[in-house]
Design a protein around this motif. Structure first.
Motif, PDB file in Angstrom:
ATOM      1  N   ASP A 141     -29.885 -27.067 -15.061  1.00 24.47           N
ATOM      2  CA  ASP A 141     -28.315 -27.100 -15.373  1.00 24.47           C
ATOM      3  C   ASP A 141     -28.211 -26.386 -16.725  1.00 24.47           C
ATOM      4  N   ALA A 142     -29.205 -26.350 -17.699  1.00 24.74           N
ATOM      5  CA  ALA A 142     -29.261 -25.800 -18.954  1.00 24.74           C
ATOM      6  C   ALA A 142     -29.442 -24.464 -19.197  1.00 24.74           C
ATOM      7  N   VAL A 252     -19.189 -21.907 -20.858  1.00 24.77           N
ATOM      8  CA  VAL A 252     -20.250 -22.643 -21.353  1.00 24.77           C
ATOM      9  C   VAL A 252     -20.152 -24.038 -20.957  1.00 24.77           C
ATOM     10  N   LYS A 253     -20.911 -24.172 -19.526  1.00 26.14           N
ATOM     11  CA  LYS A 253     -20.904 -25.479 -19.146  1.00 26.14           C
ATOM     12  C   LYS A 253     -22.013 -26.375 -19.989  1.00 26.14           C
ATOM     13  N   THR A 254     -23.114 -25.907 -20.408  1.00 26.58           N
ATOM     14  CA  THR A 254     -23.961 -26.390 -21.054  1.00 26.58           C
ATOM     15  C   THR A 254     -24.330 -25.523 -22.135  1.00 26.58           C
ATOM     16  N   PRO A 255     -24.788 -25.867 -23.566  1.00 28.02           N
ATOM     17  CA  PRO A 255     -25.153 -24.883 -24.530  1.00 28.02           C
ATOM     18  C   PRO A 255     -26.399 -24.084 -24.262  1.00 28.02           C
ATOM     19  N   LEU A 326     -23.020 -33.072 -24.787  1.00 24.99           N
ATOM     20  CA  LEU A 326     -21.877 -33.984 -24.079  1.00 24.99           C
ATOM     21  C   LEU A 326     -20.529 -33.459 -24.301  1.00 24.99           C
ATOM     22  N   HIS A 327     -20.297 -32.680 -25.722  1.00 28.11           N
ATOM     23  CA  HIS A 327     -19.199 -32.258 -25.808  1.00 28.11           C
ATOM     24  C   HIS A 327     -18.800 -31.266 -24.619  1.00 28.11           C
ATOM     25  N   CYS A 328     -19.691 -30.269 -24.273  1.00 29.46           N
ATOM     26  CA  CYS A 328     -19.426 -29.256 -23.314  1.00 29.46           C
ATOM     27  C   CYS A 328     -19.254 -30.007 -21.975  1.00 29.46           C
ATOM     28  N   LEU A 329     -19.907 -30.872 -21.513  1.00 31.81           N
ATOM     29  CA  LEU A 329     -20.199 -31.695 -20.254  1.00 31.81           C
ATOM     30  C   LEU A 329     -18.877 -32.346 -20.096  1.00 31.81           C
ATOM     31  N   THR A 330     -18.196 -32.817 -21.040  1.00 33.11           N
ATOM     32  CA  THR A 330     -16.844 -33.597 -20.967  1.00 33.11           C
ATOM     33  C   THR A 330     -15.713 -32.680 -21.332  1.00 33.11           C
ATOM     34  N   ASN A 335     -17.171 -35.856 -29.987  1.00 36.97           N
ATOM     35  CA  ASN A 335     -18.142 -34.774 -30.593  1.00 36.97           C
ATOM     36  C   ASN A 335     -17.518 -33.621 -31.142  1.00 36.97           C
ATOM     37  N   PHE A 336     -16.807 -33.751 -31.843  1.00 34.63           N
ATOM     38  CA  PHE A 336     -15.900 -32.457 -32.508  1.00 34.63           C
ATOM     39  C   PHE A 336     -16.573 -32.064 -33.728  1.00 34.63           C
ATOM     40  N   GLY A 337     -17.303 -32.676 -34.449  1.00 30.96           N
ATOM     41  CA  GLY A 337     -17.902 -32.153 -35.590  1.00 30.96           C
ATOM     42  C   GLY A 337     -19.481 -31.428 -35.496  1.00 30.96           C
ATOM     43  N   THR A 338     -19.910 -31.148 -36.585  1.00 28.81           N
ATOM     44  CA  THR A 338     -21.146 -30.275 -36.537  1.00 28.81           C
ATOM     45  C   THR A 338     -22.344 -31.438 -36.620  1.00 28.81           C
ATOM     46  N   TRP A 339     -22.326 -32.082 -37.564  1.00 33.08           N
ATOM     47  CA  TRP A 339     -23.555 -33.010 -37.859  1.00 33.08           C
ATOM     48  C   TRP A 339     -23.158 -34.409 -37.294  1.00 33.08           C
ATOM     49  N   GLY A 340     -22.037 -34.809 -37.096  1.00 32.23           N
ATOM     50  CA  GLY A 340     -21.898 -36.086 -36.286  1.00 32.23           C
ATOM     51  C   GLY A 340     -21.281 -36.987 -37.233  1.00 32.23           C
TER      52      GLY A 340
END
Length: 414
Positions: A141-142, A252-255, A326-330, A335-340
């Protein structure tokens, strides 16, 4: 008009006649009209190529690790490398316009640390899908090409084209900002392009400030402008959310490699360029610090969107890559940031957060067991040392008594 006194007739004689004229009178013929036009057209490209080559030599010749360790490691090789780099950088700054140095240097960094490694990863995924699938965290899937249909291939070509266009757009916009500041407004440049090298502690502070502010701005833009809810009240927010959803999340379904810079150009500027460039102009980074800052961001984008399960530093990049997936899958539920960091503080994390990544990494590295072993080893050393001191104290009187007895016997014998 040019006066007749400034004309030199010998300059217009054929070259074979000039060879018979004395050197004091001879003059080489002026360049032809075709040569003049050719030099006028090609001079910007040749100058840019020279700047690009010199900047590349400077970037590749900079010993980043040695430069940061100079206060503690003053070896001959480190000082020599730094001297060579300083000479290269000074020559580059003194012989080219600061605007060209900044723009060409930023373009070189993006090519070296983002476009080339991401392109290599992408070629491996396309040419060897069976091998690459085993290293992907999501398996097949990736993969960027899940089938060999012409429609899928053309869709991938479109994504790659817009990704590279956005990279060039960001560099061009950076140059436009500098041109407006320096040429049109006669103000100092947004970045400091000087021959003075930044100090190691200043580099660390600027990098930390830049990365933290970038994460905050990315989270704010991504959360409130691009994912402002199912029905944003503002029409502009609805349009931005629609563009981001129909461009990025639809394709982009998955990165996968080169996907982080894919989006509508306007959304790319808001989501990627502004959070990246704002800290640099806010604190007026040195050009070298900005290039290092841009290189770290480029490497982060390269590895966290590669889709691979194992990354060079799984402690940091692994968690970022998992949150991007997870951001792309949902489709942007979290998960809007870069480093979390901001997602952890605002409770918008989907799946493991930054704190969970630290705990998992500590468990994987068996930090607790190593700490317990270290403490036990230290306690054993302290106990051994205490025992040795007590034994030495009890033995010393005997040694002194034996010495006295020996001396008394020798005195008696005398």
């Amino acid at each position: 008009m040019v006066s007749l006194s400034t004309l030199h007739p010998a300059c217009y004689l054929p070259s074979f006649l000039n060879s018979y004229i004395p050197n004091a009178v001879a003059c080489p013929p002026p360049p032809s009209v075709a040569r003049t036009i050719f030099d006028t057209i090609t001079s910007p490209f040749t100058s840019t190529y020279t700047t690009l080559k010199t900047t590349g030599d400077a970037i590749l010749g900079l010993p980043f690790l040695s430069f940061l360790l100079i206060p503690t490691m003053t070896s001959y090789s480190t000082s020599l490398n730094l001297l060579f780099f300083y000479l290269t950088w000074s020559t580059l700054v003194l012989s080219h316009h600061p605007l060209r140095v900044e723009v060409v240097g930023s373009l070189m960094v993006k090519i070296l640390f983002y476009v080339i490694p991401s392109g290599v990863f992408l070629l491996v995924d396309i040419l060897f899908p069976g091998v690459s699938e085993g290293f992907k965290s999501r398996g097949a899937d990736a993969l960027p090409l899940r089938d060999t249909r012409r429609k899928s291939f053309m869709r991938l070509i479109g994504v790659l084209g817009w990704s590279l266009f956005n990279v060039l757009l960001g560099v061009a916009l950076q140059g436009l900002i500098e041109w407006i500041l320096t040429v049109q407004m006669s103000r100092p440049a947004a970045l400091r392009v000087t021959t003075t090298l930044p100090l190691p502690w200043g580099i660390v502070k600027d990098l930390l400030k830049g990365l933290v502010l970038r994460d905050v701005l990315t989270w704010l833009v991504h959360r409130y402008l691009l994912h402002g809810g199912p029905r944003p009240a503002n029409a502009i927010l609805r349009d931005l959310s629609h563009l981001h959803e129909t461009w990025y999340h639809k394709a982009v379904k998955t990165p996968y490699p080169l996907s982080p810079t894919y989006d509508h150009p306007l959304v790319y500027i808001l989501r990627v360029f502004i959070p990246m460039y704002t800290p640099a102009i806010l604190w007026r980074f040195h050009a070298l610090v900005f290039m290092l800052y841009l290189a770290l961001i480029s490497l982060e984008e390269t590895f966290t969107h590669s889709g691979y399960a194992r990354l060079p530093t799984n402690f940091l990049l692994g968690g970022i890559a998992n949150r991007n997936e997870l951001h792309c899958l949902t489709k942007g539920r979290g998960n809007f940031g870069t480093w979390g960091l901001c997602d952890w503080l605002a409770d918008t994390t989907i799946g493991p957060d930054a704190a969970d990544d630290i705990v998992d990494e500590m468990e994987e590295a068996d930090v607790q067991g190593k700490v317990v072993k270290g403490v036990n080893r230290s306690v054993a050393k302290v106990s051994k040392a205490a025992t040795g001191r007590s034994g030495g104290a009890s033995a010393s009187p005997k040694r002194r008594r034996r010495t006295r007895r020996t001396r008394s016997d020798s005195d008696y014998s005398d």
